[in-house]
Design an enzyme around this catalytic site. Structure first.
Site, PDB file in Angstrom:
ATOM      1  N   ARG A   1       0.863  -1.186   0.000  1.00  0.00           N
ATOM      2  CA  ARG A   1       0.000   0.000   0.000  1.00  0.00           C
ATOM      3  C   ARG A   1       0.898   1.234   0.000  1.00  0.00           C
ATOM      4  O   ARG A   1       1.933   1.260   0.686  1.00  0.00           O
ATOM      5  CB  ARG A   1      -0.917   0.033   1.232  1.00  0.00           C
ATOM      6  CG  ARG A   1      -2.109  -0.917   1.157  1.00  0.00           C
ATOM      7  CD  ARG A   1      -3.156  -0.461   0.154  1.00  0.00           C
ATOM      8  NE  ARG A   1      -4.315  -1.332   0.097  1.00  0.00           N
ATOM      9  CZ  ARG A   1      -4.510  -2.346  -0.761  1.00  0.00           C
ATOM     10  NH1 ARG A   1      -3.585  -2.633  -1.659  1.00  0.00           N
ATOM     11  NH2 ARG A   1      -5.618  -3.055  -0.736  1.00  0.00           N
TER      12      ARG A   1
ATOM     13  N   GLU B   1      -4.421   7.410  -4.821  1.00  0.00           N
ATOM     14  CA  GLU B   1      -4.630   6.758  -6.128  1.00  0.00           C
ATOM     15  C   GLU B   1      -5.995   7.124  -6.688  1.00  0.00           C
ATOM     16  O   GLU B   1      -6.986   6.941  -5.976  1.00  0.00           O
ATOM     17  CB  GLU B   1      -4.499   5.235  -5.967  1.00  0.00           C
ATOM     18  CG  GLU B   1      -3.113   4.810  -5.500  1.00  0.00           C
ATOM     19  CD  GLU B   1      -3.013   3.303  -5.203  1.00  0.00           C
ATOM     20  OE1 GLU B   1      -4.068   2.637  -5.159  1.00  0.00           O
ATOM     21  OE2 GLU B   1      -1.901   2.818  -5.018  1.00  0.00           O
TER      22      GLU B   1
ATOM     23  N   HIS C   1      -1.114   0.299  -9.930  1.00  0.00           N
ATOM     24  CA  HIS C   1      -1.810  -0.659  -9.052  1.00  0.00           C
ATOM     25  C   HIS C   1      -2.406  -1.819  -9.874  1.00  0.00           C
ATOM     26  O   HIS C   1      -3.623  -2.039  -9.886  1.00  0.00           O
ATOM     27  CB  HIS C   1      -2.912   0.054  -8.241  1.00  0.00           C
ATOM     28  CG  HIS C   1      -3.255  -0.663  -6.963  1.00  0.00           C
ATOM     29  ND1 HIS C   1      -3.581  -0.005  -5.800  1.00  0.00           N
ATOM     30  CD2 HIS C   1      -3.332  -1.987  -6.663  1.00  0.00           C
ATOM     31  CE1 HIS C   1      -3.842  -0.885  -4.839  1.00  0.00           C
ATOM     32  NE2 HIS C   1      -3.696  -2.104  -5.356  1.00  0.00           N
TER      33      HIS C   1
HETATM   34  N1  LIG Z   1      -0.773  -4.392  -5.414  1.00  0.00           N
HETATM   35  C1  LIG Z   1      -1.839  -5.161  -5.368  1.00  0.00           C
HETATM   36  O1  LIG Z   1      -2.567  -5.288  -6.342  1.00  0.00           O
HETATM   37  C2  LIG Z   1      -2.158  -5.934  -4.106  1.00  0.00           C
HETATM   38  C3  LIG Z   1      -2.908  -7.120  -4.204  1.00  0.00           C
HETATM   39  C4  LIG Z   1      -3.200  -7.827  -3.051  1.00  0.00           C
HETATM   40  C5  LIG Z   1      -2.768  -7.359  -1.816  1.00  0.00           C
HETATM   41  N2  LIG Z   1      -2.046  -6.205  -1.755  1.00  0.00           N
HETATM   42  C6  LIG Z   1      -1.547  -5.717  -0.452  1.00  0.00           C
HETATM   43  O2  LIG Z   1      -0.693  -6.718   0.080  1.00  0.00           O
HETATM   44  C7  LIG Z   1      -0.930  -6.840   1.466  1.00  0.00           C
HETATM   45  C8  LIG Z   1      -0.502  -8.217   1.953  1.00  0.00           C
HETATM   46  O3  LIG Z   1      -1.342  -9.216   1.411  1.00  0.00           O
HETATM   47  P1  LIG Z   1      -1.210 -10.741   1.899  1.00  0.00           P
HETATM   48  O4  LIG Z   1      -2.218 -11.509   1.156  1.00  0.00           O
HETATM   49  O5  LIG Z   1       0.196 -11.213   1.856  1.00  0.00           O
HETATM   50  O6  LIG Z   1      -1.652 -10.581   3.427  1.00  0.00           O
HETATM   51  P2  LIG Z   1      -1.336 -11.569   4.635  1.00  0.00           P
HETATM   52  O7  LIG Z   1      -2.279 -11.177   5.727  1.00  0.00           O
HETATM   53  O8  LIG Z   1      -1.325 -12.984   4.182  1.00  0.00           O
HETATM   54  O9  LIG Z   1       0.152 -11.188   5.064  1.00  0.00           O
HETATM   55  C9  LIG Z   1       0.496 -10.009   5.726  1.00  0.00           C
HETATM   56  C10 LIG Z   1       1.709 -10.296   6.594  1.00  0.00           C
HETATM   57  O10 LIG Z   1       2.161  -9.061   7.146  1.00  0.00           O
HETATM   58  C11 LIG Z   1       2.580  -9.322   8.477  1.00  0.00           C
HETATM   59  N3  LIG Z   1       2.595  -8.076   9.243  1.00  0.00           N
HETATM   60  C12 LIG Z   1       1.555  -7.376   9.758  1.00  0.00           C
HETATM   61  N4  LIG Z   1       2.001  -6.287  10.408  1.00  0.00           N
HETATM   62  C13 LIG Z   1       3.355  -6.319  10.309  1.00  0.00           C
HETATM   63  C14 LIG Z   1       4.385  -5.485  10.788  1.00  0.00           C
HETATM   64  N5  LIG Z   1       4.109  -4.401  11.533  1.00  0.00           N
HETATM   65  N6  LIG Z   1       5.662  -5.815  10.485  1.00  0.00           N
HETATM   66  C15 LIG Z   1       5.957  -6.912   9.766  1.00  0.00           C
HETATM   67  N7  LIG Z   1       5.013  -7.743   9.285  1.00  0.00           N
HETATM   68  C16 LIG Z   1       3.742  -7.446   9.567  1.00  0.00           C
HETATM   69  C17 LIG Z   1       1.579 -10.340   8.996  1.00  0.00           C
HETATM   70  O11 LIG Z   1       2.125 -11.025  10.113  1.00  0.00           O
HETATM   71  C18 LIG Z   1       1.436 -11.234   7.774  1.00  0.00           C
HETATM   72  O12 LIG Z   1       2.428 -12.245   7.797  1.00  0.00           O
HETATM   73  C19 LIG Z   1      -2.438  -6.543   1.613  1.00  0.00           C
HETATM   74  O13 LIG Z   1      -2.751  -6.093   2.920  1.00  0.00           O
HETATM   75  C20 LIG Z   1      -2.652  -5.470   0.572  1.00  0.00           C
HETATM   76  O14 LIG Z   1      -2.478  -4.199   1.158  1.00  0.00           O
HETATM   77  C21 LIG Z   1      -1.747  -5.484  -2.860  1.00  0.00           C
HETATM   78  O1  LIG Z   2      -5.672  -5.510  -1.826  1.00  0.00           O
HETATM   79  C1  LIG Z   2      -5.951  -5.911  -2.963  1.00  0.00           C
HETATM   80  O2  LIG Z   2      -6.528  -6.990  -3.157  1.00  0.00           O
HETATM   81  C2  LIG Z   2      -5.555  -5.091  -4.169  1.00  0.00           C
HETATM   82  O3  LIG Z   2      -4.899  -3.932  -3.774  1.00  0.00           O
HETATM   83  C3  LIG Z   2      -6.708  -4.750  -5.063  1.00  0.00           C
HETATM   84  O4  LIG Z   2      -7.638  -3.972  -4.410  1.00  0.00           O
END
Ligand SMILES: NC(=O)c1ccc[n+]([C@@H]2O[C@H](COP(=O)([O-])OP(=O)(O)OC[C@H]3O[C@@H](n4cnc5c(N)ncnc54)[C@H](O)[C@@H]3O)[C@@H](O)[C@H]2O)c1
Ligand SMILES: O=C(O)[C@H](O)CO
Length: 317
Positions: A236, A265, A284
């Protein structure tokens, strides 16, 4: 039951179908909803479905019938989850649907920083190779990933998918997460956030945006990094202090950045990262493969069905 989709266009610009959700109930589908119109548009709604349209405390307060907010995303920072919880409104997200696609983008960005495929292909298209005195040329150092260290902050679904690819590239992986309930796989070493910043050749951000992670990348942590290191952010935008990162890039304090997300965004004119030195930005798109969006819509529907059946899943907050 009134179901309103606030910002349906990005998940489905026309190449997939909302049928799994429409099979549950009739849906009012809006491509986009300005935040000033959300409360009026959702009057009487029991269910809101949103990806990036904010659902604030004020909006929740204006919707007495609201019972469920389905986020069509993994990251759910656009919903005031505390305000929803106070009202007993269930909020769900969709974990895991885009992890392969996001992990792939991490390496698309990193490989562009290490190999500059786009740049070199452009110079060839412009005729430079034909006029080159040698059989080859390159405009930037070509950097091997093998043997280098990738630091992963947030070793969850996406972070661990990125780690697997890094290990396949022959990289060492340092990973930081909140707690290690299960030991990491071979090739992945747990590390503190400061160790990740100080020891990595590239850092990839995969933690959620929370009060604790906002501006995780700041003047101090950038100051810990190697001058040759890259930072990749597909998490993010607000994980990064953008002014501090732009200053670090422009002064050569770090070598480059690959960003899929920005703090606002679409970005406003004057965002300091647009045009910063060695800064690649994509709009994104990490989640946006068609395969991922098909999985997203199916999971959004099954989340709603589970809620209606009285056994909600993927509840956040
Ligand atoms: N660019 C995109 O299109 C896109 C798509 C999907 C998700 N995302 C972003 O990616 C993020 C992660 O997704 P995910 O599926 O891996 O989530 P997830 O919940 O599986 O993993 C998140 C990890 O972050 C860790 N975490 C939380 N707070 C922390 C901290 N202070 N320090 C270190 N680690 C910490 C958690 O322990 C967990 O292991 C989402 O929250 C979203 O914001 C972006
Ligand atoms: O968090 C997610 O799944 C991506 O950023 C799309 O919104």
């Amino acid at each position: 039951m009134k179901i309103v989709l606030l910002d349906a266009y990005t998940a489905n610009p026309g190449d997939v179908s909302w049928a799994p959700l429409q099979a549950i109930a009739e849906c009012e589908i809006h491509d986009r909803t300005p935040v000033t119109e959300t409360a009026a548009r959702c009057a009487g709604a029991e269910v809101i479905i949103t990806n990036k349209a904010p659902v604030t405390r004020e909006i929740i307060a204006a919707l007495p019938d609201l019972k469920y907010i389905g986020v069509t995303a993994t990251g759910y920072n656009i919903v005031d989850v505390a305000a929803a919880k106070e009202r007993g409104i269930v909020v769900t997200n969709v974990p895991g649907y885009s992890s392969p696609a996001v992990a792939q983008l991490v390496f698309a960005l990193l490989l562009e920083l290490t190999n500059h495929v786009g740049h070199h292909a452009q110079t060839v298209a412009e005729g430079r190779w034909q006029s080159c005195p040698d059989f080859c040329y390159w405009d930037f150092p070509i950097i091997e990933l093998s043997g280098r260290t990738l630091g992963i902050i947030g070793y969850g679904d996406i972070g661990s998918a990125v780690g697997r690819i890094a290990v396949a590239f022959g990289m060492k992986v340092l990973a930081s997460k909140r707690d290690w309930k299960v030991a990491p796989p071979e090739g992945v070493t747990p590390a503190s956030i400061d160790e990740v910043f100080a020891q990595s050749d590239a850092i990839s951000l995969h933690c959620p945006l929370t009060d604790a992670t906002k501006h995780l990348v700041n003047g101090r942590t950038l100051g810990l990094m190697k001058e040759s290191a890259f930072i990749i952010n597909t998490g993010r935008g607000p994980l990064v202090d953008e002014a501090a990162l732009a200053a670090a890039l422009n002064s050569g304090r770090i070598a480059g950045a690959g960003l899929d997300v920005l703090s606002v965004e679409p970005p406003k004119d004057g965002n300091p990262l647009i045009g910063a030195k060695n800064c690649l930005i994509t709009p994104h798109i990490g989640w946006a493969s068609r395969e991922a969006r098909v999985r997203l819509i199916a999971a959004t529907a099954s989340n709603l069905q589970a809620f209606l059946d009285g056994k909600p899943v993927n509840v956040v907050g």
